[in-house]
Each structure stands twice: as C-alpha cells, then as structure tokens.
Design a protein around this motif. Structure first.
Motif, short mmCIF file in Angstrom:
data_model
loop_
_atom_site.label_atom_id
_atom_site.label_comp_id
_atom_site.label_asym_id
_atom_site.label_seq_id
_atom_site.Cartn_x
_atom_site.Cartn_y
_atom_site.Cartn_z
N THR A 120 0.83 -1.20 0.00
CA THR A 120 0.00 0.00 0.00
C THR A 120 0.87 1.25 0.00
O THR A 120 0.58 2.23 -0.70
CB THR A 120 -0.95 0.00 1.22
OG1 THR A 120 -1.77 -1.17 1.15
CG2 THR A 120 -1.81 1.24 1.26
N SER A 151 2.32 1.71 -3.52
CA SER A 151 1.33 1.90 -4.59
C SER A 151 0.45 3.13 -4.40
O SER A 151 -0.02 3.70 -5.37
CB SER A 151 0.46 0.65 -4.74
OG SER A 151 -0.31 0.44 -3.58
N LYS A 152 0.23 3.57 -3.16
CA LYS A 152 -0.69 4.68 -2.92
C LYS A 152 -0.03 5.96 -2.41
O LYS A 152 -0.55 7.05 -2.66
CB LYS A 152 -1.75 4.28 -1.89
CG LYS A 152 -2.87 3.44 -2.42
CD LYS A 152 -3.87 3.12 -1.36
CE LYS A 152 -4.81 4.27 -1.11
NZ LYS A 152 -5.93 3.91 -0.22
N TYR A 153 1.03 5.85 -1.65
CA TYR A 153 1.53 7.02 -0.94
C TYR A 153 2.87 7.56 -1.44
O TYR A 153 3.02 8.76 -1.62
CB TYR A 153 1.59 6.73 0.56
CG TYR A 153 0.25 6.31 1.11
CD1 TYR A 153 -0.87 7.13 0.94
CD2 TYR A 153 0.07 5.11 1.75
CE1 TYR A 153 -2.12 6.75 1.41
CE2 TYR A 153 -1.17 4.72 2.23
CZ TYR A 153 -2.26 5.54 2.05
OH TYR A 153 -3.49 5.17 2.51
N VAL A 205 2.80 9.57 -5.02
CA VAL A 205 2.10 10.84 -5.28
C VAL A 205 3.10 11.87 -5.81
O VAL A 205 4.32 11.71 -5.70
CB VAL A 205 1.40 11.38 -4.00
CG1 VAL A 205 0.34 10.42 -3.51
CG2 VAL A 205 2.40 11.72 -2.92
N ARG A 261 -2.42 11.66 4.90
CA ARG A 261 -3.01 10.47 4.29
C ARG A 261 -1.93 9.41 4.25
O ARG A 261 -0.87 9.63 3.67
CB ARG A 261 -3.49 10.75 2.86
CG ARG A 261 -4.55 11.84 2.75
CD ARG A 261 -5.87 11.43 3.41
NE ARG A 261 -6.82 12.50 3.41
CZ ARG A 261 -7.13 13.24 4.47
NH1 ARG A 261 -6.54 13.02 5.63
NH2 ARG A 261 -8.03 14.20 4.40
#
Length: 182
Positions: A131, A134-136, A139, A172
């Motif tokens: 995660t 792939s997500k943070y 960015v 986030r």
C-alpha cells in the motif's frame, strides 16, 4: 517503409517513456527517514526481521485529529495471516487528557475479520508495504510533502503524505503506533 518505421518507433517510444517513469519512481523510493532506511532497504529489513522472528506479530494503527477525536486499530497476525482485529474510537478530554471510548469492536473469527467498516483494514505488514509504494510514495512530490519513517531496525512505521498548503488533518497514509513480535 513508413509502416516499418512506425513499428520500430513504437517499442522505442515505450522504452523511453517507461525508463523516464522508472527513473522518477527510483527517486521516490530513495526517500529516507531519520534512521537512514529508504523504502527498499526497509522492505528488505522487514523480510529479514520476519525470517528471524517468525511471521507472528501485532501492530496498531493510530488515527487522530487535532480536535481530539481519534481511533486505534490493532491487528494480530499469526503465521502470516490476520487472526484478530480490535478497534476503539475515542475523544481526548480537554480537561485531563484522558481518552473517552466512544465505539469499539473486536473481530476474532475468519468470518468476522474485515466485517466492520471503521478502522484500519485487516492488513499484514507485507500488505502495508504494498500500500505504501502503490498509494503514498508515488504521489506528486512537488504537490505533497511525503513522509517515510522506520524504526531503528528498519521496520516501516510511517508512510504517507500531506498536500502542500493543507492546514488541518491532512495526513493520508500509514501510521503504525505500536508493533511487537508474538
């Protein structure tokens, strides 16, 4: 002949674009915390720690607002599988700093785990590393302040971002507040 050049240019264009994105990704993976581990080094350290200590542990994810409202989810993993999830929601008293529990649940069976929508998802640390990348960490670093932190041993404890210019409760990502081997 024109078709030949078009066919030849297509793979070359793909290689050029993918190498640029790979270079950009490499820079994002180089972000280090105060203990000197970047993402790849941390993930390698995690794999070694897991090998040395077994794949059974528990960790907690803390989410807390500047207003005093928050929650903590504790995930127990045995032999690489999530076996339990505990959740509490709370409000911190402005008077004495104590936590008043406003909600709670406990999931202890395979059928229950993941049933509740509140709290951190029932992920293993391996899932959290996936995660994170792939997500943070991916960015836009020009539009966000990106964070990555580990323990002294290299275990990831923080991976996320805050949009530049955001004022309140903007983080986030992942924030591990507690970890222990079982």
């Amino acid at each position: 002949m024109e078709k030949f050049y078009s066919i030849l240019l297509l793979p070359l264009s793909f290689l050029l674009l993918s190498s640029c994105s790979v270079d950009a990704m490499q820079d994002k993976l180089m972000l280090e915390g105060e203990h000197g581990f970047d993402f790849r080094e941390s993930r390698a350290a995690w794999k070694e720690l897991k090998r040395q200590n077994g794949d059974s542990y528990l960790y907690s994810i803390l989410e807390q607002s500047w207003t005093g409202v928050g929650s903590e989810t504790t995930i127990e993993v045995e032999k690489g599988k999530v076996k339990r999830r505990y959740f509490i929601a709370f409000v911190i008293s402005e008077v004495d700093g104590s936590k008043e529990i406003t909600d709670r649940y406990e999931e202890t069976t395979k059928k229950e785990i993941g049933k509740h929508s509140l709290g951190a998802p029932p992920y293993t640390i391996d899932d959290l590393y996936h995660t994170c990348i792939s997500k943070y960490l991916t960015v836009d670093h020009d539009a966000n302040e990106v964070f990555f932190e580990t323990t002294e041993e290299g275990l990831m404890i923080l991976c996320g971002f805050v949009p530049i210019g955001c004022q309140d409760d903007c983080y986030r990502g992942i924030r591990i507040s507690h970890f222990e081997w079982k």
